[in-house]
Design a protein around this motif. Sequence first.
Motif, PDB file in Angstrom:
ATOM      1  N   VAL A 285     -44.954  40.418  39.270  1.00  0.00           N
ATOM      2  CA  VAL A 285     -46.220  40.890  39.837  1.00  0.00           C
ATOM      3  C   VAL A 285     -47.287  40.977  38.752  1.00  0.00           C
ATOM      4  O   VAL A 285     -48.449  40.592  38.951  1.00  0.00           O
ATOM      5  CB  VAL A 285     -46.027  42.257  40.520  1.00  0.00           C
ATOM      6  N   ALA A 286     -46.912  41.474  37.565  1.00  0.00           N
ATOM      7  CA  ALA A 286     -47.865  41.621  36.466  1.00  0.00           C
ATOM      8  C   ALA A 286     -48.393  40.274  36.003  1.00  0.00           C
ATOM      9  O   ALA A 286     -49.561  40.148  35.621  1.00  0.00           O
ATOM     10  CB  ALA A 286     -47.201  42.355  35.304  1.00  0.00           C
TER      11      ALA A 286
ATOM     12  N   LEU B 280     -48.661  52.090  38.365  1.00  0.00           N
ATOM     13  CA  LEU B 280     -48.564  50.944  37.473  1.00  0.00           C
ATOM     14  C   LEU B 280     -49.565  49.844  37.800  1.00  0.00           C
ATOM     15  O   LEU B 280     -49.932  49.061  36.918  1.00  0.00           O
ATOM     16  CB  LEU B 280     -47.142  50.364  37.511  1.00  0.00           C
ATOM     17  N   ILE B 281     -49.991  49.770  39.069  1.00  0.00           N
ATOM     18  CA  ILE B 281     -50.925  48.704  39.458  1.00  0.00           C
ATOM     19  C   ILE B 281     -52.059  49.276  40.300  1.00  0.00           C
ATOM     20  O   ILE B 281     -51.954  50.374  40.843  1.00  0.00           O
ATOM     21  CB  ILE B 281     -50.214  47.589  40.261  1.00  0.00           C
ATOM     22  N   VAL B 282     -53.128  48.504  40.374  1.00  0.00           N
ATOM     23  CA  VAL B 282     -54.263  48.831  41.254  1.00  0.00           C
ATOM     24  C   VAL B 282     -54.510  47.609  42.122  1.00  0.00           C
ATOM     25  O   VAL B 282     -54.745  46.508  41.614  1.00  0.00           O
ATOM     26  CB  VAL B 282     -55.528  49.181  40.442  1.00  0.00           C
ATOM     27  N   ARG B 283     -54.430  47.798  43.432  1.00  0.00           N
ATOM     28  CA  ARG B 283     -54.653  46.688  44.366  1.00  0.00           C
ATOM     29  C   ARG B 283     -56.141  46.540  44.637  1.00  0.00           C
ATOM     30  O   ARG B 283     -56.815  47.505  45.001  1.00  0.00           O
ATOM     31  CB  ARG B 283     -53.898  46.933  45.666  1.00  0.00           C
ATOM     32  N   GLN B 284     -56.653  45.331  44.494  1.00  0.00           N
ATOM     33  CA  GLN B 284     -58.045  45.017  44.806  1.00  0.00           C
ATOM     34  C   GLN B 284     -58.052  43.794  45.709  1.00  0.00           C
ATOM     35  O   GLN B 284     -58.174  42.663  45.260  1.00  0.00           O
ATOM     36  CB  GLN B 284     -58.847  44.765  43.524  1.00  0.00           C
ATOM     37  N   GLY B 285     -57.880  44.072  47.019  1.00  0.00           N
ATOM     38  CA  GLY B 285     -57.700  42.986  47.969  1.00  0.00           C
ATOM     39  C   GLY B 285     -56.374  42.318  47.732  1.00  0.00           C
ATOM     40  O   GLY B 285     -55.332  42.977  47.654  1.00  0.00           O
TER      41      GLY B 285
ATOM     42  N   ILE C  15     -54.291  41.933  41.982  1.00  0.00           N
ATOM     43  CA  ILE C  15     -53.650  43.122  41.412  1.00  0.00           C
ATOM     44  C   ILE C  15     -54.033  43.245  39.942  1.00  0.00           C
ATOM     45  O   ILE C  15     -53.985  42.262  39.198  1.00  0.00           O
ATOM     46  CB  ILE C  15     -52.119  43.034  41.544  1.00  0.00           C
ATOM     47  N   ASP C  16     -54.420  44.446  39.524  1.00  0.00           N
ATOM     48  CA  ASP C  16     -54.651  44.745  38.117  1.00  0.00           C
ATOM     49  C   ASP C  16     -53.647  45.781  37.660  1.00  0.00           C
ATOM     50  O   ASP C  16     -53.183  46.622  38.452  1.00  0.00           O
ATOM     51  CB  ASP C  16     -56.070  45.282  37.898  1.00  0.00           C
ATOM     52  N   LEU C  17     -53.313  45.760  36.377  1.00  0.00           N
ATOM     53  CA  LEU C  17     -52.407  46.751  35.806  1.00  0.00           C
ATOM     54  C   LEU C  17     -53.180  47.964  35.334  1.00  0.00           C
ATOM     55  O   LEU C  17     -54.268  47.842  34.766  1.00  0.00           O
ATOM     56  CB  LEU C  17     -51.627  46.158  34.626  1.00  0.00           C
TER      57      LEU C  17
END
Length: 300
Positions: free
Chosen positions: A13-14, A48-53, A56-58
Amino acid sequence: MFDIRALKFFIAVAEERNFTRAADRLFTTQPNASHRLTSLEKSVGKQLIVRQGKHIDLTEEGQFLYSKAREIINLHQRTLDALKKNAEDIAGDVRIGAAETNAMHLIGEAVVKFRKKYPGIRVNFFSGSTKEIEEMLDNGLIDSALLVESFSLQRYDFVRLPVCDHFGVLMPISHKLSEKKSVTSSDLRHEPLMISEQALQGNVLSAWFGCDINSLNITSIFNLPTTPAMLVSSGLGLAFTFDKLINTQGTKICFRPLEPPLEANLYFVWKKNQVFSKAVQLFLNHFREFLFDFSKVRNK
């Protein structure tokens, strides 16, 4: 604490920054990948992550875990590989880290003789600064290391090599100091200098200069000398390094040793109380015997 499969999902995912692509990469479904990551976040107690649509950002914690997760997976696989080896099967891998030093020629001789006895054992090398190599050793990514003037020897078992590295400076052949056979501290005190990160942390050069090294005209700090060597001719500064690391023949730069001479001791180290694979233990025994024989011949 860490589920290996969950870490593999997190790494995917990262790197993919997308659940669908990460799931495809691991031949699973998007809901399963999402569930694994949610469980991992609960396990570590951090987001651990931030969903933006769909992207994904860490988070800061996610970036830290990603930097360590690959090391954990690597160590896990190495452990499994070592356990699968039959006790009678003399094969496997030896991983050696090395700061840049001309003494690698000595290591090379030892490895050539070792592989004649054990052709099934592969010896792998990893280069870096002393600090980087120590981190790899502490994290279990390498089995042993060749270090230059280490200040952390109390943490390791070690043997001191019967050879030393010799400090000097790289400079343009057009520089006025190139006319000298060697250079003194007074020659260099006001020159623009490029110095390794390790030399700044220690006190070897400070003692040679007779002053705080940070009071000098330092234009650049480096971890390995290859790149600074290419910058010397541009006029950025004179680069402190060891003799015989950079081939200056046919180039616009030259090497001049220090006066009085300044040496750096070399150590081959490994972690204390470490349980090694058979391949690594055989190499450590071989290398100590090799150094003993080398010293006897050298002292005749």
